[in-house]
Design an enzyme around this catalytic site. Sequence first.
Site, PDB file in Angstrom:
ATOM      1  CB  VAL A  15      71.765  27.783 -19.781  1.00 27.15           C
ATOM      2  CG1 VAL A  15      72.286  26.490 -20.350  1.00 27.15           C
ATOM      3  CG2 VAL A  15      70.242  27.824 -19.515  1.00 27.15           C
ATOM      4  N   GLY A  18      68.645  32.334 -14.277  1.00 28.97           N
ATOM      5  CA  GLY A  18      68.437  33.033 -13.108  1.00 28.97           C
ATOM      6  C   GLY A  18      68.986  34.466 -13.561  1.00 28.97           C
ATOM      7  CB  ILE A  19      71.960  35.677 -14.760  1.00 27.92           C
ATOM      8  CG1 ILE A  19      72.885  35.036 -13.865  1.00 27.92           C
ATOM      9  CG2 ILE A  19      72.899  36.926 -15.314  1.00 27.92           C
ATOM     10  CD1 ILE A  19      73.352  35.837 -12.511  1.00 27.92           C
ATOM     11  CE1 TYR A  54      80.923  20.605  -1.122  1.00 27.71           C
ATOM     12  CE2 TYR A  54      80.263  19.434   0.771  1.00 27.71           C
ATOM     13  CZ  TYR A  54      81.109  20.040   0.283  1.00 27.71           C
ATOM     14  OH  TYR A  54      82.235  20.291   0.940  1.00 27.71           O
ATOM     15  CB  THR A 189      68.774  25.225 -33.774  1.00 30.64           C
ATOM     16  OG1 THR A 189      68.488  24.271 -34.934  1.00 30.64           O
ATOM     17  CG2 THR A 189      69.754  26.376 -34.111  1.00 30.64           C
ATOM     18  N   GLY A 354      78.635  28.666   7.968  1.00 29.33           N
ATOM     19  CA  GLY A 354      78.737  27.180   7.649  1.00 29.33           C
ATOM     20  C   GLY A 354      78.040  26.358   8.842  1.00 29.33           C
ATOM     21  CB  CYS A 381      77.297  33.711  10.333  1.00 27.68           C
ATOM     22  SG  CYS A 381      75.908  32.871  11.398  1.00 27.68           S
ATOM     23  CD  GLU A 405      76.865  24.254  14.342  1.00 28.03           C
ATOM     24  OE1 GLU A 405      77.263  25.525  14.544  1.00 28.03           O
ATOM     25  OE2 GLU A 405      76.652  23.906  13.336  1.00 28.03           O
ATOM     26  NE  ARG A 462      68.640  24.685  14.522  1.00 32.50           N
ATOM     27  CZ  ARG A 462      68.723  24.527  13.525  1.00 32.50           C
ATOM     28  NH1 ARG A 462      69.924  24.315  13.079  1.00 32.50           N
ATOM     29  NH2 ARG A 462      67.747  24.256  12.474  1.00 32.50           N
ATOM     30  CG  HIS A 507      74.600  35.346   6.995  1.00 27.17           C
ATOM     31  ND1 HIS A 507      75.740  34.439   6.470  1.00 27.17           N
ATOM     32  CD2 HIS A 507      73.933  34.546   7.734  1.00 27.17           C
ATOM     33  CE1 HIS A 507      75.509  33.529   7.210  1.00 27.17           C
ATOM     34  NE2 HIS A 507      74.660  33.302   7.959  1.00 27.17           N
ATOM     35  CD  GLU A 509      76.904  36.677   3.838  1.00 33.18           C
ATOM     36  OE1 GLU A 509      77.422  37.677   4.528  1.00 33.18           O
ATOM     37  OE2 GLU A 509      76.677  35.436   3.895  1.00 33.18           O
TER      38      GLU A 509
HETATM   39  N1  GLN Z   1      76.460  26.797  12.346  1.00 38.38           N
HETATM   40  C1  GLN Z   1      76.347  27.944  13.165  1.00 38.38           C
HETATM   41  C2  GLN Z   1      75.110  28.382  13.948  1.00 38.38           C
HETATM   42  O1  GLN Z   1      74.040  27.612  13.607  1.00 38.38           O
HETATM   43  C3  GLN Z   1      76.685  29.153  12.258  1.00 38.38           C
HETATM   44  C4  GLN Z   1      75.638  29.214  11.157  1.00 38.38           C
HETATM   45  C5  GLN Z   1      76.022  30.091   9.891  1.00 38.38           C
HETATM   46  O2  GLN Z   1      77.072  30.412   9.577  1.00 38.38           O
HETATM   47  N2  GLN Z   1      74.835  30.540   9.067  1.00 38.38           N
HETATM   48  O3  GLN Z   1      74.842  29.096  14.714  1.00 38.38           O
END
Ligand code: GLN
Length: 546
Positions: A15, A18-19, A54, A189, A354, A381, A405, A462, A507, A509
């Site tokens: 709801v 957090g915000i 997910y 309510t 990812g 990344c 990987e 990694r 990252h 972001e």
């Molecule tokens: N899977 C990649 C790694 O482990 C990239 C990780 C990521 O994008 N955070 O290096």
Amino acid sequence: MSKYIFVTGGVVSSVGKGITVASIGTLLKSRQIAVSVQKLDPYLNVDPGTMSPYQHGEVFVTQDGAETDLDLGNYERFIDVNLTAESSVTSGQIYSAVIAKERRGDFLGGTIQVVPHVTTEMKERFHLLAEKSKAEVVIIEVGGTVGDIEGQPFLEAIRQMRNDVGRDNILFVHVTLLPYLNSTQEVKTKPTQHSVNELRRIGIQPDIIVCRSDYPISEGIRDKISLFCDVEQKAVIPLPTVSTIYEVPLVLEEEGLGQIIVDKLKLKPRQPDLKQWQELVNLIKTPREPVNIALVGKYVELRDAYFSVREALQHAVLYHERDIELSWIPSETLENDGDYSVLRSAQGIIIPGGFGVRGIEGMVKAATYARENEIPYLGLCLGMQVMVIEFARHVLGSDEPNSTEFDASTRYPVIDLLPGQKDKKTKGGTMRLGNYPCQLVPGSHAAQAYGQNLVYERHRHRYEFNNQYREQLEKAGMVYSGLSPDEQLVEVCELANHPWMVSCQFHPEFGSRPGRPHPLFRDFIGAAKNVLREGAQPPLPLSSQS
Ligand code: GLN
């Protein structure tokens, strides 16, 4: 001594607790009150680092390398603080700590129980953040919904806090949902009453109730909640759904929440300064020309998986007085003879972080598309690893270059584990995590964006660029524009013969803030905004005099 605000959630999850917590932080900070924030997550994972996006959405990484809930990102963005590992507490951490103490013999002779051992461990975490941050007010969000089995020990711990720190030093805020019934056309309510009853059963009487609703909340409804839940009428705060999360602090201030908190906690009254916040919201609400960005990722069905990326893009477009039109592209759809039409209208392509092989080939295709068509590209990344794989395939004239990987036996492991990572047997908390220094190469897009030579950025990965391929790719036009100070790790790379194709192993972001966009996002949008794509109208000439 710090004062505490505990925020619980009622009725349903998601709801906007957090915000709300982040916004309470904004209201206090706007009154020059030093705040810190903590999130309590009732699950038994030690941290969300091993959970699928997910399940959990984005994993937010703090500067000191804690893998945390995405709410911490909102706290950082709303309060403009850099939080630390102490701001993220899970039941998993608490139980591991208690059991480790038991094994060490700390409680020798005792029976270890939820009350008092687990609750004491929890309270120690509350105090630890207060001491370390030296905040005047510590705001603590209890994850989950009141009534959940897992959340009970946390609720018991916060109940005990009232006696520990004294009633003037603690405040309980309950965030609930008022559902709307179409048949009778009214907001209800009753679920709120039930959830407050549940809190009271544990011994917690809320001081303030924040009521989320998609519909207006009348005075009558406020009176009713006040009466049944035993909360002052003015402390029943309506929070209707707003078009941008950045408006929430303004709505709450308008409803008097800031003053109520100051009064109840007996804080020094000061005028709030929310001018910049108001300007930000005005800007967001002003219609602006959109920049069309394609986000090509693996978890796009769940947008929370890229929460900070989306926010960073929003901050960047605001800087350029533009809006964002974000196309979410599942990378798998670009594989084989995939549908490229979605990329044709994109003025910029972004590939976020990812894990795992699924969808990687689609991301590589998106990178090829960006390189060949000179579309601005920002790789984050995994997005950098994809850019390196793509460029290596192009340079070597082979589709074999890969990350180990995704293909453990590739002949060209352009992205690989460092020796230190190869020995690691466990998964949790074993990546390169948190802030690392990065030296920028003068004259590069990256150095131009940052305007400085040494930056610190947050990592969570990694795999690394394999230095064996450095020379070969460099000769073909790859520029290593950011390196670790010992020059062993490639942290940023870009292409020389491309308008703006820049990627980073970290990252960025996580460091972007409203009103202070991250330099790489800012310049990515700066490069993308003038790109003309299919379906776009060329700008009309400004003067008609000729
Ligand atoms: N899977 C990649 C790694 O482990 C990239 C990780 C990521 O994008 N955070 O290096």
